[in-house]
Structure formats: C-alpha cells, structure tokens
Design a protein around this motif. Structure first.
Motif, short mmCIF file in Angstrom:
data_model
loop_
_atom_site.label_atom_id
_atom_site.label_comp_id
_atom_site.label_asym_id
_atom_site.label_seq_id
_atom_site.Cartn_x
_atom_site.Cartn_y
_atom_site.Cartn_z
N MET A 1 0.83 -1.17 0.16
CA MET A 1 -0.09 0.14 -0.13
C MET A 1 0.85 1.24 0.04
SD MET A 1 -2.98 -1.29 2.76
CE MET A 1 -4.00 0.12 2.75
N GLU B 1 8.96 2.90 -1.72
CA GLU B 1 7.85 3.24 -1.28
C GLU B 1 7.04 4.07 -2.54
OE1 GLU B 1 6.34 2.22 1.14
OE2 GLU B 1 8.03 1.52 2.47
N LYS C 1 -1.23 3.08 3.65
CA LYS C 1 -1.13 2.52 5.18
C LYS C 1 -0.61 3.65 6.06
CE LYS C 1 3.62 1.72 3.13
NZ LYS C 1 4.45 0.78 2.74
N PHE D 1 -5.09 3.82 10.71
CA PHE D 1 -3.64 3.87 10.05
C PHE D 1 -3.02 5.12 10.77
CE2 PHE D 1 -6.66 5.47 6.71
CZ PHE D 1 -6.21 6.88 6.63
N LYS E 1 6.03 -0.91 12.81
CA LYS E 1 4.73 -1.50 12.48
C LYS E 1 4.93 -2.56 11.34
CE LYS E 1 1.63 2.25 14.34
NZ LYS E 1 1.18 1.29 15.10
N LEU F 1 5.50 -2.16 8.17
CA LEU F 1 4.98 -1.49 7.20
C LEU F 1 5.67 -1.15 5.74
CD1 LEU F 1 2.13 0.65 8.81
CD2 LEU F 1 1.68 -1.45 7.74
N ARG G 1 7.94 -1.42 2.58
CA ARG G 1 8.05 -2.02 1.53
C ARG G 1 9.41 -2.59 1.10
NH1 ARG G 1 5.16 0.47 -3.90
NH2 ARG G 1 3.33 0.25 -2.45
#
Length: 262
Positions: A1, A26, A64, A87, A219, A221, A223
């Motif tokens: 995301m 990202e 995200k 989020f 977290k 999250l 990429r």
C-alpha cells in the motif's frame, strides 16, 4: 500500500522530496488542495473539514499511513483525524520543533508560519515542552504562501516581500529559525539573506522522514521490494500548473498528475 501525503497546496512537495530520497522503494499518493489554498487565514473549523476530506479520499484510495505535510492542518486537525482512522497519521510540527531544540545553542528560536499556525501556538507549546527555558518568537508571514503558489518564489518580488516581513526581527537575538510552513523552504535563499549570518534554518522534511521511517519499521509496514508503481499527484486546482511545479521541484520528467474534486 502507498503512503499518503496531504497539503494545502504545493508546499508539501518539499516534504515529499525528502521522503522520495530516503524511501525509494515506497509509492506515494499526494493531494494538494490548491483550489482552497492558502489555509493560513481559514478558520480552524474549515481547516479540520478540508483536512478530513483529503484524508478520507486517501482512505478510499487505500493507504497505510498519512503525512499531514501542512503546518496549519497539523496544528488544527491532527488530533481530530488521528481519532478517526486506524492507520498512522503524523504531522510536521513535532519533528520540526524537536530538530530546532536539538540544533539551537541559545534556546532562542524564531518560528515563521502562516497566521493560523502562529495563532494556534502549536510550535510554542511543542518547543516549551521539550525545553522549558526556551524563548520562542512566532512571526506570521501571510504573503509567503501566495508567492510560492503563484510560482514567483525565485523572483525579485519574493525577495522584497521576505525582506519587508523579516524587518521586525532586526532587534531580536536568536540563533535558530523554523520554517513553519512547508511552502517556505522554496523561499529559503531569500529568508537566509535577510537573517543574521550563521542563523540555522530548520525545515521539517528531514525530521518528518525520520518519523515516517521509524513508524514503518515499528509496525512492519515498509515495502521491501522495488515495485514498478509510480507515485501519483492529485490537485483540486489546475493540474497543468501543478505538474509544472512537480517537475521543477522534484525533477520528475513526466509525473502523473490528476485533478481531484472534494
């Protein structure tokens, strides 16, 4: 995301540039509310409404986390939207204030911001919370954002407006200045020119990037693979004008710029 970034206009591109450099893996979705810019003279209620509309749009797109790359929106709307979405949502005031406190040797700090940001006293409170004895002078610069949005930030007109605005600081003693609006770094050459030699200029881009990286790691999250997905820019104003600024500021050859109706 992807990661969402919002701003009242083009100023948040200064933060996005830092994020792009630091996080090349990202993908980002940027919304600039040019049609209703500037936010600095808006009421707190309007700023909360506009900010909420942009974050809801990003929520529908699927993000995200969100960076509010607007100091006025951070000051008035951050806590409100953090209570609504699950989020992470961060602003630019706390990272900028922290960097200024860590940089200043005298704890005498000037904050240049929009009228709304200055009235909110958000920077004053953030700085004092980190350094109880700090001296903070917040100066509203209402003419700065329109200069940047019109694209004349490199011209003599901009130099003249900056000089006139900063004249009131001539009798003050300070060693650090926070550019408390993400539009203001584009005026940094002129701002530096009209401040005492050796004054440290603090922008929130780098500090905000540090915070984003920390949250993504915390977290899990981030990429990990490079994806063939280009970042997308949305504007509520003129997409052709916005595209020219993205190309100039971020050195993007052919950015994807779309109009968004809120």
């Amino acid at each position: 995301m992807p990661i969402g970034i919002i701003d009242s206009g083009v100023g948040g591109l200064t933060v996005m540039g830092e994020l792009l450099n630091r996080m090349p893996n990202e993908q980002f979705l940027y919304i600039g509310d040019d049609a209703r810019c500037p936010y600095g003279n808006r009421s707190p209620e309007e700023v909360v409404t506009f900010t909420s509309e942009m974050i809801e749009a990003l929520h529908r797109f699927g993000v995200k986390m969100v960076v509010i790359a607007c100091n006025t929106a951070t000051a008035f709307a951050l806590k409100h939207v953090q209570e609504i979405y699950d989020f992470p949502i961060i602003g630019v005031i706390e990272p900028g204030a922290r960097t200024a406190v860590e940089t200043s040797k005298t704890e005498r700090i000037v904050v240049l911001g929009t009228t709304g940001t200055v009235k909110s006293e958000a920077y004053d409170q953030a700085i004092i919370a980190m350094a109880n004895d700090a001296w903070v002078h917040a100066l509203a610069c209402p003419e700065f954002v329109p200069i940047v949005e019109r694209g004349v930030y490199k011209l003599e007109e901009a130099d003249r407006v900056v000089q006139q605005t900063l004249e009131v600081l001539s009798d003050e003693t300070f060693d650090t200045v926070i550019l408390g609006c993400t539009h203001f770094p584009l005026l940094a050459p002129f701002i530096r020119k009209h401040l005492p030699e050796g004054t440290q200029l603090i922008t929130s881009g780098s500090a905000t990037a540090d915070t984003v990286i920390h949250i993504l790691d915390q977290k899990q999250l981030q990429r990990t693979k490079i994806m063939d997905q280009q970042s997308t820019f949305y504007t509520t104003g003129n997409p052709d004008h916005f595209k020219l600024i993205v190309q100039d500021w971020l050195q993007c050859e052919d950015p994807i710029v779309k109009q968004l109706v809120l």
